[in-house]
Design an enzyme around this catalytic site. Structure first.
Site, PDB file in Angstrom:
ATOM      1  N   ASP A 180      38.315  46.198  49.964  1.00 44.56           N
ATOM      2  CA  ASP A 180      38.926  47.525  49.936  1.00 44.56           C
ATOM      3  C   ASP A 180      38.139  48.549  50.739  1.00 44.56           C
ATOM      4  O   ASP A 180      38.727  49.456  51.317  1.00 44.56           O
ATOM      5  CB  ASP A 180      39.044  48.014  48.490  1.00 44.56           C
ATOM      6  CG  ASP A 180      39.974  47.129  47.684  1.00 44.56           C
ATOM      7  OD1 ASP A 180      39.605  46.730  46.579  1.00 44.56           O
ATOM      8  OD2 ASP A 180      41.065  46.843  48.207  1.00 44.56           O
ATOM      9  N   SER A 196      49.260  42.171  38.781  1.00 47.40           N
ATOM     10  CA  SER A 196      50.551  42.214  39.480  1.00 47.40           C
ATOM     11  C   SER A 196      51.191  40.832  39.550  1.00 47.40           C
ATOM     12  O   SER A 196      52.373  40.667  39.231  1.00 47.40           O
ATOM     13  CB  SER A 196      50.418  42.836  40.866  1.00 47.40           C
ATOM     14  OG  SER A 196      49.372  42.234  41.589  1.00 47.40           O
TER      15      SER A 196
END
Lengths: 242, 477
Positions: free
Chosen positions: B412, B281
């Site tokens: 996560d 990203s």
């Protein structure tokens, strides 16, 4: 994991072979190209432990030169003596900095007078080669060896163990890497097996090997060895002194 | 104009009850009697000064050392995703293998300590992280409050984007909706307009800055609309409260009124904000931005990368496995049972997902601070207890197998558990939250890309034949 006592105890409790990550067979193809051909050449295993890696390597390549097995745990060195079929009665030099007869020593660190006579020269009939083996109980952070004396330095899990030191891991690892670089001949290779990611390991190598402009003096590359079960990827880092 | 209103309130306020204090999450500007000058809260002005001195520093460095060799490239790296190749400059964050991610040199624990929080709050404000990423300096409370207010003012989205969002079918993945809406927002781009007006390139960064500020301000609105449309039957997100901070408005637009959820959101949006420049990203935003595509187009491209399973979807895999573990053990979470479950997973050739950050040598501070949040606010949550226990046991098991690798849990794993606790169970949406957070780092970097005049990015590609020739192999071998 970074302490001598831990490993001593471990090897005393169990004298079995212990291999970090994998054994020689698994990575044979990748390692054999690094073995020097000449009988003048020297290979050193830093932090050999009770691994059979270097022995297997020497057998497979029919190495003719000198191989040095080093570890800071006496038990580990005894183990190596056994597997190289050296006689039990030989003595081993211990405590870094003690000059060992017959072995190239680092003049900077020779300061102690009491020392056991060092090493064992043994023409191993088992191996049917001219190879000679030396067994050193010493600390990888302070090696009793001359600059530029080793053609191939092998590290399998050693720097990883040192990094486990919660307080000083990083500085100790740097020191160990500096020493490994110091004893490496021009054109010599320092090969390091580990599961540490290039992002972390490359920068550790770059910061440790040399204080200034590292790529002027060394080439540092790596290759992936693939995934051996449990989704963990292994790497081979190669440092060449220019 | 915004600043004038703030100044007027400060001068006029004598009592602490100037504004209705509806919840623990609203803030009051009138608690300070000191006037902060225009210059000290004007982010753009502050940035302009820093940029000029940094431009000189970089230019001097390149003059002296521009030709120094910093690495070696191998054939495997060319085939291997350029991994390890140092080919990019990215200023806002650097991953330290010992301390985790450092935002402009500050580790997460340091950020938690030094960055401003809301009165009575414990978690740092993402506004503060953005200020830090952009300027390299820790902001004070007033600077952060000013930023909150500015973002609240820039938060409106044009009606064509509202229509677009409301017309998306529920089968369109939230990340696709998110990226499409951001692309459509480029109608608002001041950068694109300035470029077509022929503005001088030395001023590009100023327009990139304006677009970054506008976009960051609008993202919660877009994200919340997507959430409401997909999971709350298209109910209205409501109006932006100019007295609320960025995360506070986001939480209430999403429809969550628990002040601890808002605190969680603040923490979450801070810790996911940036992670060096090489990940898909960040690199994409940088790459597309280098063609002088406006920040909206650049960021949308980055979101398309984040949507890929290899980049932004790790959190889902972990949650699924944790739930399976919980089901299998039926609440009987003795150490032995959990150990057996782990061993069975490993023996069957599977990986326990969510452990082992590739690069870190110690516990990821992003995991650590989430764990601390959970210990403080939800220690009895059953899923949290599974996480706690698993990760107490996994490291030793790995060691038994002769592995040196850092076995600590992934950031996560934990974020999913925390979000679930407050009622956000829609796993498909988690990546959108991640995206909102990542805007802070990638857009701050984009401003700097233009400020430093970084050119079009264009690495050299090679064909296999070309590589063989280079290495000295006949291509017919």
């Amino acid at each position: 994991m970074a302490k001598r006592q831990t490993w001593q105890k471990r090897y005393i409790d169990s004298g079995k072979q212990f291999e970090w990550f994998f054994n020689f067979e698994t990575v044979k193809r990748k390692v054999l190209p690094f073995i020097p051909k000449s009988d003048e050449c020297r290979i050193i295993d830093l932090g050999c432990g009770t691994s059979h890696f270097t022995l297997d390597l020497c057998k497979a390549s029919e190495f003719q030169g000198s191989v040095f097995l080093t570890d800071f745990s006496m038990e580990a060195v005894f183990h190596q003596q056994k597997i190289y079929a050296a006689p039990q009665s030989s003595e081993i030099c211990y405590d870094s900095g003690i000059p060992c007869n017959g072995v190239p020593s680092n003049s900077k660190t020779s300061h102690l007078d009491k020392s056991a006579v060092s090493t064992e020269h043994k023409k191993s009939s088992k191996l049917k080669t001219k190879m000679t083996s030396f067994f050193l109980c010493c600390d990888a952070e302070m090696l009793p060896l001359k600059d530029h004396s080793m053609d191939l330095v092998i590290d399998k899990g050693t720097v990883d163990s040192v990094l486990k030191d919660k307080n000083n891991g990083l500085s100790r690892a740097r020191q160990m890497l500096k020493e490994a670089a110091r004893i490496l001949t021009p054109g010599g290779h320092y090969i390091q097996f580990t599961d540490e990611d290039p992002d972390a390991r490359l920068s550790l190598l770059e910061n440790s090997l040399c204080d200034f402009d590292v790529y002027r003096h060394f080439n540092i590359t790596y290759s992936s060895l693939g995934f051996y079960g449990n989704g963990i990827e292994y790497f081979l880092y190669v440092v060449v002194r220019k | 104009m915004a600043l004038f209103r703030v100044v007027a309130r400060r001068f006029g306020a004598h009592s602490k009850q100037f504004l209705p204090s509806s919840s623990f999450a609203s803030r009051q500007f009138h608690d300070s009697t000191t006037l902060y000058s225009n210059g000290q809260t004007n982010l753009k002005e502050i940035l302009a000064e820093i940029i000029s001195s940094e431009q000189v520093r970089v230019s001097d460095f390149r003059k002296a050392h521009g030709g120094s060799v910093i690495g070696q490239v191998t054939v495997d790296q060319a085939y291997g995703g350029m991994r390890g190749i140092k080919g990019m400059v990215y200023e806002t964050s650097v991953l330290d293998p010992e301390e985790g991610i450092r935002f402009r040199g500050y580790s997460i624990p340091e950020c938690q300590e030094l960055l401003p929080k809301i009165p009575g709050g414990e978690e740092p404000l993402p506004e503060g992280i953005f200020w830090l990423l952009l300027t390299g300096k820790i902001p004070n409370k007033h600077q952060v409050e000013h930023l909150s207010r500015e973002w609240a003012e820039r938060a409106d989205i044009p009606s064509h984007v509202v229509t677009m969002l409301n017309n998306f079918p529920s089968t369109l993945h939230p990340m696709a909706q998110f990226s499409a809406a951001i692309t459509a927002l480029s109608s608002e781009s001041k950068f694109a307009k300035a470029y077509s007006d022929g503005v001088h390139k030395a001023k590009y960064w100023e327009y990139a800055y304006e677009d970054a500020m506008d976009l960051i301000a609008k993202l919660p609105t877009v994200a919340a609309m997507i959430y409401r449309n997909l999971y709350r039957e298209g109910t209205n997100v409501g109006a932006i409260d100019p007295n609320n901070d960025w995360s506070g408005n986001f939480a209430s637009m999403l429809g969550y009124d628990d002040p601890y959820f808002t605190e969680l959101l603040r923490l979450y949006l801070c810790i996911h904000s940036d992670h060096e420049g090489g990940n898909v990203s960040a690199h994409t935003v940088h790459l597309v931005g280098s063609a002088l595509s406006d920040p909206y187009l650049s960021f949308a491209a980055g979101m398309n990368g984040l949507a890929g399973p290899l980049h932004g979807l790790a959190n889902q895999e972990v949650l699924v496995w944790l739930e399976r573990c919980q089901e299998a053990l039926g609440g009987d979470l003795t150490d032995d049972n959990v150990k057996n479950f782990i061993w069975n997973t490993l023996k069957s050739g599977q990986v326990v997902p969510g452990y082992g950050h590739a690069v870190l040598r110690k516990t990821d501070p992003r995991y650590q601070c989430q764990r601390e949040f959970a210990l403080k606010h939800l220690p009895d949550d059953p899923l949290f207890q599974v996480v706690s226990q698993l990760y107490k046991l996994v490291p030793d098991i790995l060691l038994e197998q002769g592995k040196a690798k850092n076995p600590w849990p992934n950031v996560d794993a934990h974020s999913g558990v925390l979000l679930q606790h407050y009622g956000m169970t829609e796993m498909n949406y988690y990546t959108v939250l991640f995206g909102v957070s990542r805007a802070l780092g990638t857009l701050a970097s984009l401003v700097w890309d233009r400020a430093l005049g970084l050119p079009l990015e264009r690495p050299k590609s090679m064909s296999t034949d070309g590589l063989m020739q280079l290495v000295g192999v006949s291509s017919s071998d």
